[in-house]
Write a protein that holds these residues in place. Sequence first.
Motif, PDB file in Angstrom:
ATOM      1  N   TRP A  19      15.858  41.460   1.923  1.00 17.58           N
ATOM      2  CA  TRP A  19      16.450  40.117   1.921  1.00 17.58           C
ATOM      3  C   TRP A  19      16.355  39.508   0.524  1.00 17.58           C
ATOM      4  O   TRP A  19      17.324  38.966   0.003  1.00 17.58           O
ATOM      5  N   ARG A  20      15.195  39.622  -0.066  1.00 16.88           N
ATOM      6  CA  ARG A  20      14.938  39.042  -1.384  1.00 16.88           C
ATOM      7  C   ARG A  20      15.834  39.669  -2.450  1.00 16.88           C
ATOM      8  O   ARG A  20      16.296  38.979  -3.372  1.00 16.88           O
ATOM      9  N   ALA A  21      16.098  40.970  -2.339  1.00 17.21           N
ATOM     10  CA  ALA A  21      16.925  41.674  -3.326  1.00 17.21           C
ATOM     11  C   ALA A  21      18.352  41.127  -3.357  1.00 17.21           C
ATOM     12  O   ALA A  21      19.045  41.260  -4.365  1.00 17.21           O
ATOM     13  N   GLY A  22      18.776  40.502  -2.280  1.00 19.68           N
ATOM     14  CA  GLY A  22      20.121  39.937  -2.212  1.00 19.68           C
ATOM     15  C   GLY A  22      20.286  38.612  -2.943  1.00 19.68           C
ATOM     16  O   GLY A  22      21.405  38.113  -3.082  1.00 19.68           O
ATOM     17  N   ALA A  27      13.025  36.620  -7.787  1.00 20.90           N
ATOM     18  CA  ALA A  27      11.674  36.075  -7.990  1.00 20.90           C
ATOM     19  C   ALA A  27      11.556  34.654  -7.447  1.00 20.90           C
ATOM     20  O   ALA A  27      10.448  34.203  -7.120  1.00 20.90           O
ATOM     21  N   SER A  28      12.672  33.950  -7.329  1.00 24.40           N
ATOM     22  CA  SER A  28      12.620  32.571  -6.836  1.00 24.40           C
ATOM     23  C   SER A  28      12.591  32.507  -5.308  1.00 24.40           C
ATOM     24  O   SER A  28      12.357  31.445  -4.741  1.00 24.40           O
ATOM     25  N   ALA A  29      12.830  33.622  -4.646  1.00 23.19           N
ATOM     26  CA  ALA A  29      12.842  33.658  -3.180  1.00 23.19           C
ATOM     27  C   ALA A  29      11.467  34.103  -2.679  1.00 23.19           C
ATOM     28  O   ALA A  29      11.095  35.257  -2.801  1.00 23.19           O
ATOM     29  N   ASP A  30      10.718  33.162  -2.124  1.00 24.40           N
ATOM     30  CA  ASP A  30       9.374  33.475  -1.649  1.00 24.40           C
ATOM     31  C   ASP A  30       9.338  33.584  -0.119  1.00 24.40           C
ATOM     32  O   ASP A  30      10.378  33.495   0.544  1.00 24.40           O
ATOM     33  N   LEU A  31       8.157  33.768   0.408  1.00 25.77           N
ATOM     34  CA  LEU A  31       8.008  33.905   1.862  1.00 25.77           C
ATOM     35  C   LEU A  31       8.515  32.681   2.616  1.00 25.77           C
ATOM     36  O   LEU A  31       9.111  32.805   3.685  1.00 25.77           O
ATOM     37  N   PHE A  32       8.303  31.512   2.064  1.00 23.71           N
ATOM     38  CA  PHE A  32       8.738  30.301   2.749  1.00 23.71           C
ATOM     39  C   PHE A  32      10.258  30.161   2.720  1.00 23.71           C
ATOM     40  O   PHE A  32      10.862  29.648   3.666  1.00 23.71           O
ATOM     41  N   SER A  33      10.893  30.663   1.666  1.00 21.81           N
ATOM     42  CA  SER A  33      12.355  30.703   1.620  1.00 21.81           C
ATOM     43  C   SER A  33      12.875  31.638   2.709  1.00 21.81           C
ATOM     44  O   SER A  33      13.885  31.360   3.360  1.00 21.81           O
ATOM     45  N   GLU A  36      12.681  29.850   6.002  1.00 26.92           N
ATOM     46  CA  GLU A  36      13.763  28.861   6.092  1.00 26.92           C
ATOM     47  C   GLU A  36      15.105  29.510   6.416  1.00 26.92           C
ATOM     48  O   GLU A  36      15.911  28.949   7.159  1.00 26.92           O
ATOM     49  N   ASP A  37      15.344  30.695   5.861  1.00 27.76           N
ATOM     50  CA  ASP A  37      16.649  31.330   5.970  1.00 27.76           C
ATOM     51  C   ASP A  37      16.792  32.252   7.178  1.00 27.76           C
ATOM     52  O   ASP A  37      17.876  32.379   7.735  1.00 27.76           O
ATOM     53  N   VAL A  38      15.716  32.908   7.603  1.00 22.01           N
ATOM     54  CA  VAL A  38      15.832  33.999   8.564  1.00 22.01           C
ATOM     55  C   VAL A  38      15.089  33.765   9.877  1.00 22.01           C
ATOM     56  O   VAL A  38      15.571  34.139  10.939  1.00 22.01           O
ATOM     57  N   VAL A  39      13.925  33.175   9.830  1.00 22.29           N
ATOM     58  CA  VAL A  39      13.046  33.120  10.998  1.00 22.29           C
ATOM     59  C   VAL A  39      13.455  31.985  11.937  1.00 22.29           C
ATOM     60  O   VAL A  39      13.668  30.852  11.513  1.00 22.29           O
ATOM     61  N   SER A  40      13.513  32.310  13.200  1.00 18.22           N
ATOM     62  CA  SER A  40      13.870  31.330  14.227  1.00 18.22           C
ATOM     63  C   SER A  40      12.648  30.490  14.610  1.00 18.22           C
ATOM     64  O   SER A  40      11.554  31.040  14.796  1.00 18.22           O
ATOM     65  N   PRO A  41      12.832  29.181  14.778  1.00 15.50           N
ATOM     66  CA  PRO A  41      11.720  28.353  15.254  1.00 15.50           C
ATOM     67  C   PRO A  41      11.216  28.806  16.633  1.00 15.50           C
ATOM     68  O   PRO A  41      10.021  28.769  16.900  1.00 15.50           O
ATOM     69  N   GLU A  42      12.129  29.253  17.497  1.00 21.73           N
ATOM     70  CA  GLU A  42      11.714  29.730  18.814  1.00 21.73           C
ATOM     71  C   GLU A  42      10.831  30.960  18.696  1.00 21.73           C
ATOM     72  O   GLU A  42       9.792  31.052  19.362  1.00 21.73           O
ATOM     73  N   ASP A  43      11.234  31.921  17.853  1.00 22.48           N
ATOM     74  CA  ASP A  43      10.420  33.117  17.661  1.00 22.48           C
ATOM     75  C   ASP A  43       9.055  32.763  17.088  1.00 22.48           C
ATOM     76  O   ASP A  43       8.036  33.326  17.490  1.00 22.48           O
ATOM     77  N   SER A  44       9.042  31.816  16.162  1.00 21.69           N
ATOM     78  CA  SER A  44       7.773  31.386  15.566  1.00 21.69           C
ATOM     79  C   SER A  44       6.862  30.769  16.615  1.00 21.69           C
ATOM     80  O   SER A  44       5.664  31.068  16.664  1.00 21.69           O
ATOM     81  N   LEU A  45       7.424  29.930  17.455  1.00 25.44           N
ATOM     82  CA  LEU A  45       6.638  29.274  18.491  1.00 25.44           C
ATOM     83  C   LEU A  45       6.107  30.289  19.506  1.00 25.44           C
ATOM     84  O   LEU A  45       4.936  30.244  19.902  1.00 25.44           O
TER      85      LEU A  45
END
Length: 167
Positions: A19-22, A27-33, A36-45
């Motif tokens: 994902w980051r390579a895209g 280098a500006s795309a971190d875990l929190f990015s 924000e972009d990929v992870v679903s709030p439902e899956d997280s919950l």
Amino acid sequence: MKIIKSFAKLTGLKRFAAWRAGWQEPASADLFSYIEDVVSPEDSLIFCKWLFPDFVVFEDSVILEMKFDEAAFREWLDHFSGDKAGVERMLNHTHLYDAFSGCGSAVDEVVFEQLSNVLAMSWRMVLKTQFPDRSFHVEAINSDQEYGPVVTFHEKRATVSMSMTSG
């Protein structure tokens, strides 16, 4: 400034790396990015329910609610000759490969190992919060004797020793 790490740097993150390579500036795309972009709030919950599980207290034993079965409890209690710690270890025994069986072999082994350590750390905190007057042994097992990484726990119980005296 002092940085306090909760656990070691994450490694083996293939999906994150792809994902980051895209990104134009990876280098500006971190875990929190990524979150924000990929992870679903439902899956997280839903995942949080695994990190912060519910428990069943049955006959003074603490068992993960998702793993509790009274018949199995009684069978293991008989198998372990009344040793409740043995029953807890067995019933709370959680294979990470089984929990993520839908992922196939696409996940690097090191990810499962890191996740088992995080899960064990989380269960330690939850057990300490929910049962402040009890002491538990929580372990992440990463050995060749198991089917992949495993997390389990049992209550530390005082052992009763009998000594014989001669008269």
